[in-house]
Write a protein that holds these residues in place. Sequence first.
Motif, PDB file in Angstrom:
ATOM      1  N   ALA A 175     -65.979  13.001  26.829  1.00 37.19           N
ATOM      2  CA  ALA A 175     -64.853  13.995  27.314  1.00 37.19           C
ATOM      3  C   ALA A 175     -64.378  14.887  26.023  1.00 37.19           C
ATOM      4  O   ALA A 175     -63.424  14.720  25.476  1.00 37.19           O
ATOM      5  CB  ALA A 175     -63.718  13.438  27.911  1.00 37.19           C
ATOM      6  N   PRO A 176     -65.496  15.921  25.423  1.00 40.53           N
ATOM      7  CA  PRO A 176     -65.376  16.546  24.376  1.00 40.53           C
ATOM      8  C   PRO A 176     -63.858  17.648  24.628  1.00 40.53           C
ATOM      9  O   PRO A 176     -63.852  17.924  25.480  1.00 40.53           O
ATOM     10  CB  PRO A 176     -66.519  17.298  24.150  1.00 40.53           C
ATOM     11  N   GLY A 177     -63.494  17.691  23.262  1.00 36.80           N
ATOM     12  CA  GLY A 177     -62.202  18.496  23.553  1.00 36.80           C
ATOM     13  C   GLY A 177     -62.291  19.579  22.351  1.00 36.80           C
ATOM     14  O   GLY A 177     -62.899  19.411  21.337  1.00 36.80           O
ATOM     15  N   LEU A 178     -61.294  20.484  22.739  1.00 39.89           N
ATOM     16  CA  LEU A 178     -61.133  21.581  21.519  1.00 39.89           C
ATOM     17  C   LEU A 178     -59.846  21.432  21.148  1.00 39.89           C
ATOM     18  O   LEU A 178     -58.648  21.143  21.891  1.00 39.89           O
ATOM     19  CB  LEU A 178     -61.134  23.068  22.045  1.00 39.89           C
ATOM     20  N   VAL A 179     -59.549  21.549  19.710  1.00 42.39           N
ATOM     21  CA  VAL A 179     -58.083  21.305  19.206  1.00 42.39           C
ATOM     22  C   VAL A 179     -57.917  22.398  18.142  1.00 42.39           C
ATOM     23  O   VAL A 179     -59.088  22.553  17.087  1.00 42.39           O
ATOM     24  CB  VAL A 179     -57.815  19.977  18.911  1.00 42.39           C
ATOM     25  N   TRP A 180     -56.815  23.073  17.744  1.00 40.94           N
ATOM     26  CA  TRP A 180     -56.552  23.799  16.486  1.00 40.94           C
ATOM     27  C   TRP A 180     -55.744  23.099  15.693  1.00 40.94           C
ATOM     28  O   TRP A 180     -54.910  22.246  15.921  1.00 40.94           O
ATOM     29  CB  TRP A 180     -55.770  24.951  17.145  1.00 40.94           C
ATOM     30  N   SER A 181     -55.820  23.576  14.457  1.00 45.55           N
ATOM     31  CA  SER A 181     -54.935  23.283  13.375  1.00 45.55           C
ATOM     32  C   SER A 181     -54.176  24.789  12.872  1.00 45.55           C
ATOM     33  O   SER A 181     -54.790  25.415  12.317  1.00 45.55           O
ATOM     34  CB  SER A 181     -55.633  22.694  12.078  1.00 45.55           C
ATOM     35  N   ALA A 182     -52.782  24.533  13.464  1.00 42.64           N
ATOM     36  CA  ALA A 182     -52.341  26.165  13.294  1.00 42.64           C
ATOM     37  C   ALA A 182     -51.239  26.163  12.342  1.00 42.64           C
ATOM     38  O   ALA A 182     -50.747  27.283  12.437  1.00 42.64           O
ATOM     39  CB  ALA A 182     -51.623  26.470  15.114  1.00 42.64           C
ATOM     40  N   ARG A 183     -51.098  25.278  11.497  1.00 43.56           N
ATOM     41  CA  ARG A 183     -49.991  25.552  10.713  1.00 43.56           C
ATOM     42  C   ARG A 183     -50.041  26.595   9.662  1.00 43.56           C
ATOM     43  O   ARG A 183     -48.690  26.848   9.137  1.00 43.56           O
ATOM     44  CB  ARG A 183     -49.823  24.195   9.733  1.00 43.56           C
ATOM     45  N   SER A 184     -51.194  27.241   9.312  1.00 44.39           N
ATOM     46  CA  SER A 184     -51.126  28.339   8.461  1.00 44.39           C
ATOM     47  C   SER A 184     -52.164  29.524   8.884  1.00 44.39           C
ATOM     48  O   SER A 184     -52.999  28.986   9.851  1.00 44.39           O
ATOM     49  CB  SER A 184     -51.681  27.870   7.010  1.00 44.39           C
TER      50      SER A 184
END
Length: 254
Positions: free
Chosen positions: A176-185
């Motif tokens: 169940a592959p996923g997309l995720v962001w690191s949005a802190r900067s």
Amino acid sequence: MAESLQAPPSVMLVLHDVAPETWPDYQPFVEAVDALGNVPMTWLVVPDFHHRNALQHAPAFCRLMHRRLAKGDELALHGFYHADDGPAPRTPRELFMRRVYTHEGEFYGLDQAQALQRLREGLQLFDAQGWPVAGFVAPAWLMSEGTREALRQLPLRYTSTPQHLYRLPDFAAIDAPGLVWSARSAWRRGLSKVVSDWQRRRLASANTVRLGLHPVDMRHRSSRDYWMSTLRELMAQGRQPLTKSAWLDRQLSR
């Protein structure tokens, strides 16, 4: 059986770190998703986010969760405090995982008894609210072996990591592959878009794609708009939006 085999590919919209203080971040996005029509979501609810969001002291938020359940959404248990308050790291690996990778790996260092107590407290809180719960997702997806053993003792159906759902109690892995962001900067958001675009191309024929959103994503137009446009595009390509439990039911019926 033939009907389940012909089911369309899916997309799962998953909201992480759901708590009274993060709801204002999510609210405009959720309202925009609701305007698209029938798009069920999975809300990963933290019982006492960072020790300052105890759900029993937030009746308006709990009423909101009741309304989301009535609308067809799913609530899953997402840690208890979503904060790593354990003893100081003792090894270089622990130092990296608990202080560099994240400060929120609540279940990374717990032994079986500690994890079981915290999980039971979370489930009791859900039960007191009358909320059905099938899944647990560890903060930052980090689980100790003690946590895994504790999960085998509880009436939960699944847990998950960034690329899999695991059926409980046997931890049978389902892609169940996923997309995720690191949005802190700004540089993290830029890199997240490049990586996510590449992953979307790679997952074009995948059975499902999970979109893992976080409150910080909602505070920046680039990440917020990315998630909305991605959801729209995946649905336009014929992907059916499902909650995690609904998707798992579909896999088990094959």
